[in-house]
Scaffold this motif. Structure first.
Motif, PDB file in Angstrom:
ATOM      1  N   VAL A  72      47.110 -41.933  16.488  1.00  0.00           N
ATOM      2  CA  VAL A  72      46.722 -41.584  17.854  1.00  0.00           C
ATOM      3  C   VAL A  72      47.329 -40.234  18.208  1.00  0.00           C
ATOM      4  O   VAL A  72      48.541 -40.054  18.145  1.00  0.00           O
ATOM      5  N   SER A  73      46.460 -39.290  18.583  1.00  0.00           N
ATOM      6  CA  SER A  73      46.966 -37.955  18.922  1.00  0.00           C
ATOM      7  C   SER A  73      47.289 -37.867  20.414  1.00  0.00           C
ATOM      8  O   SER A  73      46.708 -38.568  21.243  1.00  0.00           O
ATOM      9  N   LEU A  74      48.209 -36.987  20.709  1.00  0.00           N
ATOM     10  CA  LEU A  74      48.591 -36.757  22.096  1.00  0.00           C
ATOM     11  C   LEU A  74      47.430 -36.164  22.889  1.00  0.00           C
ATOM     12  O   LEU A  74      47.218 -36.518  24.052  1.00  0.00           O
ATOM     13  N   GLU A  75      46.646 -35.286  22.255  1.00  0.00           N
ATOM     14  CA  GLU A  75      45.512 -34.658  22.932  1.00  0.00           C
ATOM     15  C   GLU A  75      44.465 -35.697  23.340  1.00  0.00           C
ATOM     16  O   GLU A  75      43.946 -35.674  24.450  1.00  0.00           O
ATOM     17  N   GLU A  76      44.168 -36.609  22.428  1.00  0.00           N
ATOM     18  CA  GLU A  76      43.214 -37.679  22.714  1.00  0.00           C
ATOM     19  C   GLU A  76      43.702 -38.542  23.876  1.00  0.00           C
ATOM     20  O   GLU A  76      42.928 -38.924  24.766  1.00  0.00           O
ATOM     21  N   THR A  77      44.984 -38.810  23.881  1.00  0.00           N
ATOM     22  CA  THR A  77      45.579 -39.620  24.943  1.00  0.00           C
ATOM     23  C   THR A  77      45.494 -38.913  26.282  1.00  0.00           C
ATOM     24  O   THR A  77      45.136 -39.516  27.297  1.00  0.00           O
ATOM     25  N   MET A  78      45.799 -37.617  26.310  1.00  0.00           N
ATOM     26  CA  MET A  78      45.756 -36.860  27.560  1.00  0.00           C
ATOM     27  C   MET A  78      44.343 -36.773  28.112  1.00  0.00           C
ATOM     28  O   MET A  78      44.129 -36.876  29.324  1.00  0.00           O
ATOM     29  N   VAL A  79      43.354 -36.608  27.249  1.00  0.00           N
ATOM     30  CA  VAL A  79      41.959 -36.568  27.697  1.00  0.00           C
ATOM     31  C   VAL A  79      41.554 -37.922  28.266  1.00  0.00           C
ATOM     32  O   VAL A  79      40.897 -38.004  29.309  1.00  0.00           O
ATOM     33  N   ALA A  80      41.963 -39.008  27.617  1.00  0.00           N
ATOM     34  CA  ALA A  80      41.649 -40.344  28.121  1.00  0.00           C
ATOM     35  C   ALA A  80      42.304 -40.587  29.478  1.00  0.00           C
ATOM     36  O   ALA A  80      41.691 -41.184  30.374  1.00  0.00           O
ATOM     37  N   ILE A  81      43.529 -40.102  29.651  1.00  0.00           N
ATOM     38  CA  ILE A  81      44.217 -40.254  30.937  1.00  0.00           C
ATOM     39  C   ILE A  81      43.468 -39.497  32.019  1.00  0.00           C
ATOM     40  O   ILE A  81      43.266 -40.009  33.129  1.00  0.00           O
ATOM     41  N   GLN A  82      43.055 -38.274  31.726  1.00  0.00           N
ATOM     42  CA  GLN A  82      42.336 -37.472  32.718  1.00  0.00           C
ATOM     43  C   GLN A  82      40.990 -38.094  33.073  1.00  0.00           C
ATOM     44  O   GLN A  82      40.585 -38.107  34.236  1.00  0.00           O
ATOM     45  N   LYS A  83      40.284 -38.625  32.073  1.00  0.00           N
ATOM     46  CA  LYS A  83      39.001 -39.289  32.346  1.00  0.00           C
ATOM     47  C   LYS A  83      39.199 -40.502  33.251  1.00  0.00           C
ATOM     48  O   LYS A  83      38.425 -40.730  34.179  1.00  0.00           O
ATOM     49  N   ALA A  84      40.240 -41.273  32.975  1.00  0.00           N
ATOM     50  CA  ALA A  84      40.517 -42.445  33.803  1.00  0.00           C
ATOM     51  C   ALA A  84      40.892 -42.026  35.218  1.00  0.00           C
ATOM     52  O   ALA A  84      40.458 -42.648  36.196  1.00  0.00           O
ATOM     53  N   GLN A  85      41.661 -40.951  35.342  1.00  0.00           N
ATOM     54  CA  GLN A  85      42.070 -40.480  36.663  1.00  0.00           C
ATOM     55  C   GLN A  85      40.869 -39.958  37.455  1.00  0.00           C
ATOM     56  O   GLN A  85      40.730 -40.248  38.647  1.00  0.00           O
ATOM     57  N   ILE A  86      39.985 -39.218  36.805  1.00  0.00           N
ATOM     58  CA  ILE A  86      38.796 -38.698  37.482  1.00  0.00           C
ATOM     59  C   ILE A  86      37.879 -39.844  37.901  1.00  0.00           C
ATOM     60  O   ILE A  86      37.335 -39.850  39.004  1.00  0.00           O
ATOM     61  N   GLY A  87      37.717 -40.829  37.018  1.00  0.00           N
ATOM     62  CA  GLY A  87      36.904 -41.988  37.363  1.00  0.00           C
ATOM     63  C   GLY A  87      37.463 -42.752  38.547  1.00  0.00           C
ATOM     64  O   GLY A  87      36.720 -43.172  39.441  1.00  0.00           O
ATOM     65  N   PHE A  88      38.771 -42.916  38.584  1.00  0.00           N
ATOM     66  CA  PHE A  88      39.403 -43.614  39.700  1.00  0.00           C
ATOM     67  C   PHE A  88      39.237 -42.836  40.995  1.00  0.00           C
ATOM     68  O   PHE A  88      38.932 -43.410  42.038  1.00  0.00           O
ATOM     69  N   GLN A  89      39.428 -41.520  40.939  1.00  0.00           N
ATOM     70  CA  GLN A  89      39.264 -40.690  42.126  1.00  0.00           C
ATOM     71  C   GLN A  89      37.832 -40.753  42.645  1.00  0.00           C
ATOM     72  O   GLN A  89      37.607 -40.837  43.863  1.00  0.00           O
ATOM     73  N   ALA A  90      36.857 -40.728  41.742  1.00  0.00           N
ATOM     74  CA  ALA A  90      35.453 -40.829  42.161  1.00  0.00           C
ATOM     75  C   ALA A  90      35.186 -42.184  42.800  1.00  0.00           C
ATOM     76  O   ALA A  90      34.460 -42.274  43.800  1.00  0.00           O
TER      77      ALA A  90
END
Length: 111
Positions: free
Chosen positions: A73-91
């Motif tokens: 598991v890469s850190l970059e993949e994890t950070m992108v997944a976190i941002q996607k989840a955060q954007i989805g929650f905000q929407a």
């Protein structure tokens, strides 16, 4: 944790925004779900909430794997997944706020 990406080759979309676009594209048929069916706006909203929840669970799992130093598991993949989840929650929060505001406006209308 807040990470800002300065440039992206493709725009980010969230499941909540995609579901809202799908529901709006259906026109007035999307408004009346009635009868417990999962079609229309209610079904789209339910699907959006489920996909936002899945994105949050995926990002949590990836965070856990990074903390356990899993080399797969890469850190970059994890950070992108976190941002996607955060954007989805905000929407999702924005959609909820708009729905509450619309309900309040309708309830305050004089007959």
């Amino acid at each position: 944790m807040d990470v800002r990406l300065s440039s992206l080759s493709m725009p980010l979309t969230s499941p909540a925004v995609d579901a809202a676009r799908t529901a709006m594209g259906r026109g007035t048929a999307a408004v009346g779900g009635g009868g417990g069916s999962d079609t229309g706006f209610g079904g789209a909203l339910k699907g959006a909430l489920a996909s936002v929840s899945a994105a949050q669970q995926q990002s949590s799992g990836l965070q856990r794997e990074v903390q356990m130093e899993n080399p797969k598991v890469s850190l970059e993949e994890t950070m992108v997944a976190i941002q996607k989840a955060q954007i989805g929650f905000q929407a999702t929060v924005h959609v909820r706020n708009r729905m509450v505001q619309a309900y309040t406006d309708i309830m305050n209308m004089s007959v």
